[in-house]
Each structure stands twice: as structure tokens, then as C-alpha cells.
Scaffold this motif. Sequence first.
Motif, short mmCIF file in Angstrom:
data_model
loop_
_atom_site.label_atom_id
_atom_site.label_comp_id
_atom_site.label_asym_id
_atom_site.label_seq_id
_atom_site.Cartn_x
_atom_site.Cartn_y
_atom_site.Cartn_z
N GLY A 41 -6.20 1.61 -1.01
CA GLY A 41 -5.67 0.55 -0.17
C GLY A 41 -4.16 0.54 -0.22
O GLY A 41 -3.52 1.47 -0.72
N LEU A 42 -3.58 -0.51 0.31
CA LEU A 42 -2.13 -0.65 0.29
C LEU A 42 -1.69 -1.27 -1.03
O LEU A 42 -2.25 -2.28 -1.47
CB LEU A 42 -1.68 -1.54 1.46
N ARG A 43 -0.68 -0.68 -1.63
CA ARG A 43 -0.13 -1.23 -2.87
C ARG A 43 1.28 -1.76 -2.59
O ARG A 43 2.11 -1.06 -2.01
CB ARG A 43 -0.11 -0.16 -3.96
N LEU A 44 1.52 -2.96 -3.03
CA LEU A 44 2.78 -3.65 -2.76
C LEU A 44 3.89 -3.07 -3.63
O LEU A 44 3.78 -3.00 -4.85
CB LEU A 44 2.61 -5.14 -3.03
N ILE A 45 5.00 -2.68 -2.99
CA ILE A 45 6.14 -2.11 -3.72
C ILE A 45 7.15 -3.21 -4.05
O ILE A 45 7.45 -3.48 -5.20
CB ILE A 45 6.82 -1.00 -2.89
N GLY B 173 11.12 3.29 -9.04
CA GLY B 173 11.62 4.37 -8.20
C GLY B 173 12.08 3.91 -6.83
O GLY B 173 12.53 4.74 -6.03
N TYR B 174 11.99 2.61 -6.59
CA TYR B 174 12.36 2.05 -5.29
C TYR B 174 13.30 0.86 -5.47
O TYR B 174 13.14 0.07 -6.40
CB TYR B 174 11.13 1.56 -4.52
N ASN B 175 14.25 0.74 -4.54
CA ASN B 175 15.11 -0.44 -4.50
C ASN B 175 15.04 -1.07 -3.12
O ASN B 175 14.83 -0.35 -2.12
CB ASN B 175 16.57 -0.06 -4.76
N VAL B 176 15.23 -2.38 -3.07
CA VAL B 176 15.30 -3.07 -1.78
C VAL B 176 16.44 -4.07 -1.81
O VAL B 176 16.94 -4.45 -2.87
CB VAL B 176 13.99 -3.83 -1.45
N PRO C 69 15.41 -2.81 4.19
CA PRO C 69 15.34 -1.37 3.90
C PRO C 69 14.78 -1.09 2.52
O PRO C 69 14.98 -1.85 1.57
CB PRO C 69 16.81 -0.94 4.01
N LEU C 70 14.10 0.04 2.42
CA LEU C 70 13.53 0.51 1.15
C LEU C 70 14.24 1.80 0.77
O LEU C 70 14.24 2.76 1.54
CB LEU C 70 12.03 0.78 1.31
N ARG C 71 14.80 1.83 -0.42
CA ARG C 71 15.55 3.01 -0.86
C ARG C 71 14.81 3.75 -1.96
O ARG C 71 14.36 3.14 -2.94
CB ARG C 71 16.93 2.60 -1.37
N LEU C 72 14.67 5.05 -1.75
CA LEU C 72 14.17 5.94 -2.80
C LEU C 72 15.39 6.52 -3.49
O LEU C 72 16.21 7.18 -2.88
CB LEU C 72 13.32 7.06 -2.21
N LEU C 73 15.50 6.29 -4.77
CA LEU C 73 16.71 6.64 -5.49
C LEU C 73 16.79 8.14 -5.78
O LEU C 73 17.84 8.76 -5.62
CB LEU C 73 16.77 5.84 -6.79
#
Lengths: 113, 114
Positions: free
Chosen positions: B42-46, B63-66, B75-79
Amino acid sequence: RKEVEQDPGPFNVPEGATVAFNCTYSNSASQSFFWYRQDCRKEPKLLMSVYSSGNEDGRFTAQLNRASQYISLLIRDSKLSDSATYLCVVNIRGSSNTGKLIFGQGTTLQVKP
Amino acid sequence: NAGVTQTPKFQVLKTGQSMTLQCAQDMNHEYMSWYRQDPGMGLRLIHYSVGAGITDQGEVPNGYNVSRSTTEDFPLRLLSAAPSQTSVYFCASSYSYENNQPQHFGDGTRLSIL
């Protein structure tokens, strides 16, 4: 334990059958409940909200059992077009006292002619 | 009738690269969120946000910043991209997380990390 759990299935049923899905949630303070439908590789779309008294939309009936912390979705007279993954969604209180919407892993339904 | 707009729709990255997934909504929604969906899951909340300037972690935030500088954009940033971040990413918005407000989803971003 996941906060929202569903039986992933798949459920394989013939056209015209009645099928029911259950979803359990762990947070007793949850207030909002939904069923979403997702077709392969598409975005989820709202099927119906789930209200305390239960609610019906055509062939679809949703029920909430707060005491046992589960919601259910009943589909009557299944159609081929009902084949999809059904996702339950529950709001969970977040760390900053706000809410977050958590999805179950989805239950796959395949309706066969 | 734009609703929730995600860009790009597809992206291939190399391990270690960074990038930003864009999400914009034009419905004046307070609540916005990012999910990832992996095969058979399913969908997992980041991360999620209940309004401009307010963000919080979801189930899988590492591993993610917002950031949420405006109501419209989230926006969702992958570092530093890793193969484990290969997934389909969905952005969603709703008027509120309470009172049975349904979420509106974007079309998704299909991201592959090599």
C-alpha cells in the motif's frame, strides 16, 4: 504491528458475488475513515467515507466498529469493473498533535466472468 | 481544474544524486502529504504538512526532506538517492485531515535509482 492492517488477498470471485473486506486499526482515537480504490499503476481514488452509523452507496456498504477497531467494505453484485485494489485509510494522531492519514496495504479483488 | 500536479512523471537517477519532486495544488488545501508505493504494498506516508510552515514525519521519513513555504507547494527532496528509494511517489492534498475530508492525489512520479 502496523497501524492499519488489511488482508492483501487476492480475492477471486465470480461476477454477481458478494464480497467483504475488513480493515483493522490500532489507534482508538482515530476519527476519520475511508475506502479508496486503486487501479493498476494509477493514483488512488476515493470510493467512500465511512461514517459511524454505516453508509451505503449503490452496491457498496461501509461499516465502522469502534469497539473492535475495524472498518468493513461490502460489495454486492460484483462487476468485472470492480476488479482493483481497495485501500482503507485511517487518520492517526501525529507527534505534533496533528493528524496523519495512514493507508493499509490494500486488498486486491479480481472479479471473473 | 488542475487539482494536484506532480512533476516530473518519470525520473531516472544515479545512486548519490539529489533531486526534488514537485507537488502543487490549487484548491487552497491545508493538508498535504507524500506517499511512496512499492510493488505489492500500500501507500506509506513519508512526510506530511497541516499548513504552511508546519511539517511532520510519517512512517518512512529517512532519506527525504520536505518544506512548506506556501499553501500551494510541498516539494519532496531526496538528499542522496539510493536504490531502495526506487518507487512510485504520490502527493496528496485535502482541506483538512479531520472531518472526513477526502484526499486528492496527483498522478504520481515513477522514480528509478540505478
